[in-house]
Design a protein around this motif. Structure first.
Motif, mmCIF file in Angstrom:
data_model
loop_
_atom_site.group_PDB
_atom_site.id
_atom_site.type_symbol
_atom_site.label_atom_id
_atom_site.label_comp_id
_atom_site.label_asym_id
_atom_site.label_seq_id
_atom_site.Cartn_x
_atom_site.Cartn_y
_atom_site.Cartn_z
ATOM 1 N N ILE A 23 0.851 -1.183 0.000
ATOM 2 C CA ILE A 23 0.000 0.000 0.000
ATOM 3 C C ILE A 23 0.887 1.233 0.000
ATOM 4 O O ILE A 23 1.755 1.383 0.868
ATOM 5 N N GLY A 24 0.686 2.108 -0.959
ATOM 6 C CA GLY A 24 1.437 3.360 -1.007
ATOM 7 C C GLY A 24 0.591 4.498 -0.490
ATOM 8 O O GLY A 24 -0.542 4.702 -0.941
ATOM 9 N N ILE A 25 1.119 5.239 0.486
ATOM 10 C CA ILE A 25 0.436 6.414 1.030
ATOM 11 C C ILE A 25 1.220 7.637 0.573
ATOM 12 O O ILE A 25 2.371 7.829 0.960
ATOM 13 N N THR A 26 0.606 8.464 -0.266
ATOM 14 C CA THR A 26 1.297 9.623 -0.808
ATOM 15 C C THR A 26 0.410 10.842 -0.670
ATOM 16 O O THR A 26 -0.760 10.740 -0.291
ATOM 17 N N THR A 35 0.818 10.036 10.613
ATOM 18 C CA THR A 35 -0.207 9.677 11.599
ATOM 19 C C THR A 35 -1.188 8.674 10.998
ATOM 20 O O THR A 35 -1.601 7.720 11.661
ATOM 21 N N LEU A 36 -1.525 8.870 9.729
ATOM 22 C CA LEU A 36 -2.424 7.939 9.050
ATOM 23 C C LEU A 36 -1.816 6.542 8.988
ATOM 24 O O LEU A 36 -2.490 5.535 9.258
ATOM 25 N N VAL A 37 -0.529 6.460 8.633
ATOM 26 C CA VAL A 37 0.152 5.155 8.566
ATOM 27 C C VAL A 37 0.166 4.502 9.939
ATOM 28 O O VAL A 37 -0.073 3.293 10.075
ATOM 29 N N ASP A 38 0.424 5.286 10.975
ATOM 30 C CA ASP A 38 0.438 4.755 12.345
ATOM 31 C C ASP A 38 -0.916 4.162 12.720
ATOM 32 O O ASP A 38 -1.004 3.033 13.218
ATOM 33 N N VAL A 117 3.475 -1.107 3.949
ATOM 34 C CA VAL A 117 2.978 0.253 3.762
ATOM 35 C C VAL A 117 4.171 1.150 3.462
ATOM 36 O O VAL A 117 5.136 1.193 4.227
ATOM 37 N N ILE A 118 4.103 1.858 2.338
ATOM 38 C CA ILE A 118 5.155 2.805 1.970
ATOM 39 C C ILE A 118 4.593 4.209 2.100
ATOM 40 O O ILE A 118 3.597 4.554 1.459
ATOM 41 N N GLU A 119 5.208 5.005 2.949
ATOM 42 C CA GLU A 119 4.817 6.412 3.066
ATOM 43 C C GLU A 119 5.832 7.247 2.317
ATOM 44 O O GLU A 119 7.016 7.260 2.659
ATOM 45 N N THR A 120 5.393 7.937 1.280
ATOM 46 C CA THR A 120 6.322 8.754 0.509
ATOM 47 C C THR A 120 6.633 10.040 1.258
ATOM 48 O O THR A 120 5.898 10.465 2.156
ATOM 49 N N VAL A 121 7.732 10.666 0.884
ATOM 50 C CA VAL A 121 7.999 12.017 1.349
ATOM 51 C C VAL A 121 6.913 12.914 0.752
ATOM 52 O O VAL A 121 6.263 12.548 -0.222
ATOM 53 N N GLY A 122 6.648 14.072 1.368
ATOM 54 C CA GLY A 122 5.632 14.972 0.821
ATOM 55 C C GLY A 122 5.906 15.274 -0.634
ATOM 56 O O GLY A 122 7.013 15.689 -0.986
ATOM 57 N N VAL A 123 4.913 15.037 -1.494
ATOM 58 C CA VAL A 123 5.175 15.082 -2.935
ATOM 59 C C VAL A 123 4.402 16.197 -3.617
ATOM 60 O O VAL A 123 3.459 16.769 -3.074
ATOM 61 N N ILE A 136 -1.461 -0.620 -4.421
ATOM 62 C CA ILE A 136 -2.580 0.281 -4.194
ATOM 63 C C ILE A 136 -2.023 1.644 -3.808
ATOM 64 O O ILE A 136 -1.174 1.739 -2.916
ATOM 65 N N SER A 137 -2.488 2.696 -4.468
ATOM 66 C CA SER A 137 -2.017 4.045 -4.172
ATOM 67 C C SER A 137 -3.121 4.848 -3.484
ATOM 68 O O SER A 137 -4.220 4.999 -4.031
ATOM 69 N N VAL A 138 -2.814 5.333 -2.294
ATOM 70 C CA VAL A 138 -3.736 6.163 -1.523
ATOM 71 C C VAL A 138 -3.184 7.580 -1.525
ATOM 72 O O VAL A 138 -2.063 7.813 -1.072
ATOM 73 N N VAL A 139 -3.972 8.536 -2.035
ATOM 74 C CA VAL A 139 -3.552 9.929 -2.095
ATOM 75 C C VAL A 139 -4.251 10.705 -0.991
ATOM 76 O O VAL A 139 -5.481 10.710 -0.910
#
Length: 293
Positions: A23-26, A35-38, A117-123, A136-139
């Motif tokens: 799951i990618g959180i970007t 906080t969402l990933v936590d 779960v991958i949390e990207t740097v602020g993009v 899966i990409s979560v924006v």
């Protein structure tokens, strides 16, 4: 750190991979991704899954490593044996992820982590590399982000499988949801295909996080062909990356520093074109390899 042992290690691990969901959180900076990933990790753990987290941080200008801001927000899982958290510095790599992120997912997969779960740097608009790394990409967006949505529309807004409007206790959440829905209305979706849902979440207060996990599972259940296609594309991209890396190494090995300088001088003076120069280097490398064998 690109150790010389990396290739052998990954070769050994590779047969033990391919079982996890990624799951990618970007999203934009400040949208509450950590906080969402936590909170999402807590929900996933309650569902009985082990979790691997790759938190991509900006690079420290002093040490060159990750700043570790993400892990501060995930300290509720520090003593959970079912959770492994790794911060990774971008080290100047663009796209929102680190260069070694793909290889690191293989390690976590081989470790037996059922969900990564991958949390990207602020993009920003063009940093969409997560789509080639995750299933899966979560924006994530912020309330009252109408102008931001317009700015991001040509980039990360197009890669989302799920939209999150986080910090839903702030004013403007409904108008942001409506703006995203209006954008989605302009797209054409085949009957039965997945239309990205827009969820209101308050990660800080644990609001809507369960719904996010349910939606992730719905996506996995309804889109097996899409997931398979993405995983195949991921393999294609990995092969291209390995080919490029190996050819670059061969090119560098074939030339000493002095030879490369002379080659640059020749191309600069228009005595030879870059394509012919590279072809000659590879031909020389091939002859050297044949004579050694």
């Amino acid at each position: 750190n690109r150790s010389t042992k990396v290739k052998d290690l990954l070769s050994e691990l590779y047969p033990h991979t391919g079982k996890t969901s990624i799951i990618g959180i970007t999203g934009v900076p400040g949208s509450g991704k950590s906080t969402l990933v936590d909170r999402l990790t807590t929900v996933i753990r309650n569902a009985g899954h082990s979790v691997g987290i790759l938190a991509i941080d900006p690079t420290s200008p002093f040490s060159g490593g990750a700043i570790l801001g993400d892990r501060i927000r995930m300290n509720s899982h520090w003593n959970d044996q079912g959770v492994f958290i790794r911060s990774m510095a971008t080290r100047g790599h663009l796209g929102g992820v680190a260069l070694a992120t793909g290889d690191s997912t293989l390690v976590l997969d081989a470790m037996g982590k059922e969900t990564i779960v991958i949390e990207t740097v602020g993009v920003g608009q063009g940093e969409v590399e997560i789509v080639g790394t995750a299933d899966i990409s979560v924006v994530t967006l912020l309330p009252d982000a109408g102008d931001s949505i317009q700015a991001l529309k040509a980039g990360i807004m197009e890669i989302a499988d799920i939209f999150i409007v986080n910090k839903s206790d702030l004013p403007g959440v409904d108008s942001t949801v409506e703006s995203v829905q209006a954008m989605l209305d302009l797209q054409e979706y085949l009957p039965g295909s997945w239309r990205p849902p827009v969820l209101k979440v308050g990660a800080m207060n644990n609001k809507g996080v369960d719904a996010l996990w349910e939606t992730v599972n719905k996506f996995i259940a309804c889109c097996p062909e899409l997931l398979m296609k993405r995983r195949r594309v991921r393999v294609e991209n990995r092969l291209r990356h390995v080919f490029t890396s190996e050819l670059t190494t061969e090119f560098e090995d074939a030339l000493s520093g002095k030879e490369f300088t002379l080659l640059v001088d020749a191309v600069t003076a228009r005595e030879v074109d870059p394509y012919t120069a590279v072809a000659e280097v590879l031909k020389k490398k091939s002859k050297d390899s044949s004579s050694q064998s």
